[in-house]
Design an enzyme around this catalytic site. Structure first.
Site, mmCIF file in Angstrom:
data_model
loop_
_atom_site.group_PDB
_atom_site.id
_atom_site.type_symbol
_atom_site.label_atom_id
_atom_site.label_comp_id
_atom_site.label_asym_id
_atom_site.label_seq_id
_atom_site.Cartn_x
_atom_site.Cartn_y
_atom_site.Cartn_z
ATOM 1 C CG ASP A 1 -6.598 -16.145 4.971
ATOM 2 O OD1 ASP A 1 -6.615 -15.004 4.477
ATOM 3 O OD2 ASP A 1 -5.731 -16.539 5.773
ATOM 4 C CB SER B 1 -1.609 -10.180 4.598
ATOM 5 O OG SER B 1 -2.478 -9.878 3.559
ATOM 6 C CG HIS C 1 -6.205 -12.005 5.938
ATOM 7 N ND1 HIS C 1 -5.424 -12.850 5.183
ATOM 8 C CD2 HIS C 1 -5.658 -10.765 5.767
ATOM 9 C CE1 HIS C 1 -4.459 -12.148 4.586
ATOM 10 N NE2 HIS C 1 -4.584 -10.892 4.926
HETATM 11 N N1 LEU Z 1 -4.332 -6.407 1.742
HETATM 12 C C1 LEU Z 1 -3.695 -7.663 1.997
HETATM 13 C C2 LEU Z 1 -2.996 -7.536 3.338
HETATM 14 O O1 LEU Z 1 -3.674 -7.456 4.329
HETATM 15 C C3 LEU Z 1 -2.696 -8.012 0.927
HETATM 16 C C4 LEU Z 1 -3.284 -8.326 -0.404
HETATM 17 C C5 LEU Z 1 -2.208 -8.382 -1.449
HETATM 18 C C6 LEU Z 1 -4.115 -9.554 -0.391
HETATM 19 O O2 LEU Z 1 -1.802 -7.400 3.434
#
Ligand code: LEU
Length: 293
Positions: A244, A105, A271
């Site tokens: 995702d 991420s 995700h």
């Molecule tokens: N919050 C997301 C993550 O879990 C990052 C975002 C920039 C999509 O790192």
């Protein structure tokens, strides 16, 4: 299972940074991991310790102001600072050895920024649910919100507009979104819950990301290095979940810019693929690492 892991602190740019290294017995390669958020902690990546049983020494750490690590001054809450921190952590624990770098991420965004500057220190790069552009990611998340059942979509719009993020109806919609696009399982592992708790407790998530996963109003909101990642030439594995929150379109942009890259889409995952399809995820990583040692 974690018996061969040791943890401690390294002093990086004047603050104590917490790390954990899980050593492989017959080490074939070294892997450094970068957690997301920005503002979560390494805990939700601990499923990757399985790789230590397969000859891969795995390093985790809590980035500045995250988890168990100290917080620098607010001006230092930047991706550039994160890149230098990653380089210093790598140097402290792994010295001058070339390593594999995995980012999840926001950690994937950080890993791309690291590779743009320091790819000479890498054997390969693994980007999981990562991104090269926050604006594109946000646009895609809006599409996911548009596709939610009406009740949740309306709650997110209504309370989101006025910033009533604690409203129970809004929270219910957040929870629905998370179970579709963050982690598709009923019971979330304690490691994941721990990272989410840290995100709430500490300042980095609120400052850099925003109030929740799909409301990225923090300091990273305009960040985009899509034009720069074309210079990355180390072998790169990009993974993304079918559902995702950082969508397949975002992954495809990274894939299109990095010649030496492959993209793997995990069916029925979102995700946090490393939990949703733990064995297969680790198998794919191991295969990629072994091929590029
Ligand atoms: N919050 C997301 C993550 O879990 C990052 C975002 C920039 C999509 O790192």
């Amino acid at each position: 299972k974690l018996s061969r892991c040791e943890d401690g602190y390294v002093k990086i740019q004047g603050i104590y940074i917490y790390y954990k290294v899980c050593k492989a017995e017959n080490e074939k390669a070294k892997l450094m991991t970068l957690h997301g958020g920005p503002g979560m902690s390494h805990d939700y990546l601990l499923s990757l310790t399985d790789l230590a049983e397969k000859g891969i020494t795995v390093l985790f750490y809590d980035q500045f102001g995250c988890g168990r690590s100290e917080e620098p001054e607010k001006e230092k809450f930047t991706i550039d600072y994160g890149v230098e921190e990653a380089e210093a952590v790598k140097k402290n624990i792994f010295g001058d050895d070339k390593v594999f770098l995995m980012g999840s991420s926001y950690g994937g965004a950080l890993a791309l920024a690291y590779a743009v500057k320091y790819q000479a220190h890498l054997k390969g790069l693994i980007i999981s649910g990562g991104l090269s552009s926050v604006p594109l990611t946000v646009k895609e998340m809006q599409r996911l919100i548009d596709e939610l059942p009406e009740k949740y979509r309306n709650a997110i719009r209504k309370y989101g507009e006025v910033g009533d993020y604690q409203n129970p109806e809004y929270q219910e919609a957040v929870n629905y979104f998370y179970h579709q696009h963050l982690l598709r399982s009923e019971d979330w592992p304690p490691e994941v819950l721990k990272s989410l708790e840290y995100a709430e407790e500490r300042n980095v998530y609120r400052t850099m990301n925003g109030p929740n996963e799909f409301t990225i109003t923090g300091t990273i909101r305009d960040w985009d290095i899509t034009d720069k990642i074309g210079i990355i030439s180390v072998p790169t594995l990009i993974t993304v979940g079918e559902f995702d929150e950082v969508t397949q379109n975002v992954a495809e942009v990274i894939h299109s810019k990095i010649d030496n890259s492959q993209l793997i889409v995990f069916k029925a995952c979102s995700h946090l693929t490393m939990w949703e399809d733990r064995d297969e995820y680790n198998r794919i990583l191991l295969q990629f690492i072994e091929k590029n040692i």
